[in-house]
Design an enzyme around this catalytic site. Structure first.
Site, PDB file in Angstrom:
ATOM      1  N   ASN A  17      -3.048   4.940  -6.331  1.00  0.00           N
ATOM      2  CA  ASN A  17      -4.293   4.867  -7.104  1.00  0.00           C
ATOM      3  C   ASN A  17      -3.945   5.013  -8.581  1.00  0.00           C
ATOM      4  O   ASN A  17      -3.604   6.104  -9.033  1.00  0.00           O
ATOM      5  CB  ASN A  17      -5.243   5.985  -6.649  1.00  0.00           C
ATOM      6  CG  ASN A  17      -6.489   6.066  -7.517  1.00  0.00           C
ATOM      7  OD1 ASN A  17      -6.775   5.148  -8.294  1.00  0.00           O
ATOM      8  ND2 ASN A  17      -7.235   7.153  -7.380  1.00  0.00           N
ATOM      9  N   LYS A  19      -5.892   4.761 -11.092  1.00  0.00           N
ATOM     10  CA  LYS A  19      -6.986   5.303 -11.919  1.00  0.00           C
ATOM     11  C   LYS A  19      -7.148   4.431 -13.170  1.00  0.00           C
ATOM     12  O   LYS A  19      -6.973   3.219 -13.076  1.00  0.00           O
ATOM     13  CB  LYS A  19      -6.737   6.779 -12.226  1.00  0.00           C
ATOM     14  CG  LYS A  19      -6.458   7.577 -10.936  1.00  0.00           C
ATOM     15  CD  LYS A  19      -6.459   9.062 -11.110  1.00  0.00           C
ATOM     16  CE  LYS A  19      -6.198   9.731  -9.761  1.00  0.00           C
ATOM     17  NZ  LYS A  19      -6.305  11.187  -9.813  1.00  0.00           N
ATOM     18  N   HIS A 107     -14.035   8.659  -4.248  1.00  0.00           N
ATOM     19  CA  HIS A 107     -12.980   9.487  -4.858  1.00  0.00           C
ATOM     20  C   HIS A 107     -13.638  10.657  -5.593  1.00  0.00           C
ATOM     21  O   HIS A 107     -14.720  10.505  -6.174  1.00  0.00           O
ATOM     22  CB  HIS A 107     -12.138   8.645  -5.820  1.00  0.00           C
ATOM     23  CG  HIS A 107     -10.909   9.367  -6.282  1.00  0.00           C
ATOM     24  ND1 HIS A 107     -10.951  10.316  -7.269  1.00  0.00           N
ATOM     25  CD2 HIS A 107      -9.629   9.305  -5.856  1.00  0.00           C
ATOM     26  CE1 HIS A 107      -9.732  10.799  -7.442  1.00  0.00           C
ATOM     27  NE2 HIS A 107      -8.911  10.203  -6.593  1.00  0.00           N
ATOM     28  N   GLU A 109     -13.174  11.916  -8.347  1.00  0.00           N
ATOM     29  CA  GLU A 109     -13.498  11.665  -9.757  1.00  0.00           C
ATOM     30  C   GLU A 109     -14.804  10.880  -9.880  1.00  0.00           C
ATOM     31  O   GLU A 109     -15.581  11.091 -10.810  1.00  0.00           O
ATOM     32  CB  GLU A 109     -12.321  10.962 -10.441  1.00  0.00           C
ATOM     33  CG  GLU A 109     -11.177  11.949 -10.666  1.00  0.00           C
ATOM     34  CD  GLU A 109      -9.794  11.349 -10.662  1.00  0.00           C
ATOM     35  OE1 GLU A 109      -9.648  10.130 -10.809  1.00  0.00           O
ATOM     36  OE2 GLU A 109      -8.827  12.136 -10.494  1.00  0.00           O
ATOM     37  N   GLU A 179      -8.168  14.759  -0.035  1.00  0.00           N
ATOM     38  CA  GLU A 179      -7.674  15.049  -1.382  1.00  0.00           C
ATOM     39  C   GLU A 179      -8.322  16.340  -1.889  1.00  0.00           C
ATOM     40  O   GLU A 179      -9.413  16.301  -2.479  1.00  0.00           O
ATOM     41  CB  GLU A 179      -8.009  13.900  -2.331  1.00  0.00           C
ATOM     42  CG  GLU A 179      -7.304  12.604  -2.008  1.00  0.00           C
ATOM     43  CD  GLU A 179      -7.053  11.784  -3.265  1.00  0.00           C
ATOM     44  OE1 GLU A 179      -5.883  11.461  -3.509  1.00  0.00           O
ATOM     45  OE2 GLU A 179      -8.002  11.492  -4.003  1.00  0.00           O
ATOM     46  N   GLY A 185      -3.751  15.982  -9.737  1.00  0.00           N
ATOM     47  CA  GLY A 185      -3.280  15.969 -11.109  1.00  0.00           C
ATOM     48  C   GLY A 185      -2.852  17.325 -11.624  1.00  0.00           C
ATOM     49  O   GLY A 185      -2.672  17.518 -12.831  1.00  0.00           O
ATOM     50  N   SER A 225      -1.118  15.456  -6.080  1.00  0.00           N
ATOM     51  CA  SER A 225       0.209  15.831  -6.592  1.00  0.00           C
ATOM     52  C   SER A 225       1.342  15.465  -5.631  1.00  0.00           C
ATOM     53  O   SER A 225       2.311  16.217  -5.486  1.00  0.00           O
ATOM     54  CB  SER A 225       0.252  17.319  -6.954  1.00  0.00           C
ATOM     55  OG  SER A 225      -0.671  17.595  -7.998  1.00  0.00           O
TER      56      SER A 225
HETATM   57  P1  13P Z   1      -2.331  12.829  -8.376  1.00  0.00           P
HETATM   58  O1  13P Z   1      -1.318  12.263  -7.400  1.00  0.00           O
HETATM   59  O2  13P Z   1      -2.081  12.417  -9.789  1.00  0.00           O
HETATM   60  O3  13P Z   1      -2.519  14.293  -8.167  1.00  0.00           O
HETATM   61  O4  13P Z   1      -3.752  12.131  -7.994  1.00  0.00           O
HETATM   62  C1  13P Z   1      -4.192  12.167  -6.693  1.00  0.00           C
HETATM   63  C2  13P Z   1      -5.356  11.257  -6.557  1.00  0.00           C
HETATM   64  O5  13P Z   1      -6.437  11.557  -7.006  1.00  0.00           O
HETATM   65  C3  13P Z   1      -5.142   9.974  -5.879  1.00  0.00           C
HETATM   66  O6  13P Z   1      -6.350   9.352  -5.585  1.00  0.00           O
END
Ligand code: 13P
Length: 271
Positions: A17, A19, A107, A109, A179, A185, A225
């Protein structure tokens, strides 16, 4: 390439992903480099998707096709309606026309930063299914919910809100990504045991909504992560069918190392 190995074992899924990273020129370079780096032996056991920003999709699709790069195209979000007055949104049929196969739905976010509700997540998931693509339903608890011992209740509620009413075939064919929000992150990865326990819980709840046989076929990923060093331990969990990778998927070297690490895990008793 199909989702399964010739022997009937389900391939591990490694999803990247991106983003809001990589413009279309950076995206082209990244997938070209992935095409050179990904080990064909690993690809026999691992299905790899990339989920670039909308503005990159056409360019990435063209490069994958022209160069026969064995990556599967994904998207990060879509609206639930097929068309309409929804400024700034993109619909499922638009993604399907571009050869998108997997679409992230809900997601954290989107839920936290853009107010996507459980009802909107459920509707977007159905739009993805309606247009022949595979939804990747994202669920996960906050740090506060985890500390309050509410992880399982939160996951059950999110799964039920999105998947209640789906057919057993739809549940068997979808992907769910666990997740935990505190792990996204932050560098704070869930332990392999935590990831396995949460994925098993999600599978049991999917079984309640469909049948244990259907839920046994659902691929459930861990995300948060993920990096080349923790991938193998995470996907060793029998209920963990792969990983959803954010930051470490932006760089072709680290992402291909994650794919190679996932491919080292033998799948005999796996779902
Ligand atoms: P990270 O791998 O940067 O922690 O992000 C995870 C994520 O949100 C994947 O959709």
């Amino acid at each position: 390439m199909g989702a399964d190995e010739p022997g009937g074992e389900r391939r591990t899924l490694v999803a990247g992903n991106w983003k809001m990273h990589h413009d279309h020129l950076q995206a082209i370079r990244t997938v070209q480099e992935l095409g050179l780096r990904l080990d064909p032996g690993a690809l026999a056991r691992v299905e790899v998707t990339v989920h670039p920003p909308f503005t990159d999709l056409r360019s990435v699709q063209t490069v994958l096709e022209d160069r026969a790069i064995p990556l599967v195209l994904g998207a990060q979000h879509c609206h639930s309606d097929d068309a309409g007055a929804f400024t700034g949104e993109v619909s499922a049929p638009m993604l399907a026309r571009l050869g998108v196969r997997y679409v992230l739905v809900g997601h954290s976010e989107r839920r936290q930063l853009f107010g996507q509700s459980d009802a909107q997540v459920a509707a977007a998931l159905r739009a993805v299914l309606r247009h022949g693509m595979v939804p990747v339903l994202c669920v996960g608890e906050t740090a506060g919910e985890r500390e309050a011992g509410e992880t399982e209740a939160r996951l059950a509620a999110q799964v039920a809100a999105a998947a209640d009413g789906l057919t057993v075939e739809q549940i068997a064919g979808m992907v769910v990504a666990y997740e935990p929000i505190w792990a996204i992150g932050t560098g704070a990865t869930a332990t392999a045991d935590d990831a396995q326990r949460a994925c098993a819980h999600i599978r049991a709840r999917l079984g309640d909504l469909s049948s244990p046989e259907a839920a046994a076929a659902t691929r459930i990923l861990y995300g948060g992560s993920v990096n080349p060093d923790n991938t193998a331990a995470l996907v060793a969990g029998p209920d963990v069918g792969g990983v959803l990778v954010g930051g470490a998927s932006l760089d072709a070297a680290s992402f291909s190392d994650i794919v190679s690490a996932a491919a080292t895990v033998r799948r005999s008793s796996r779902r």
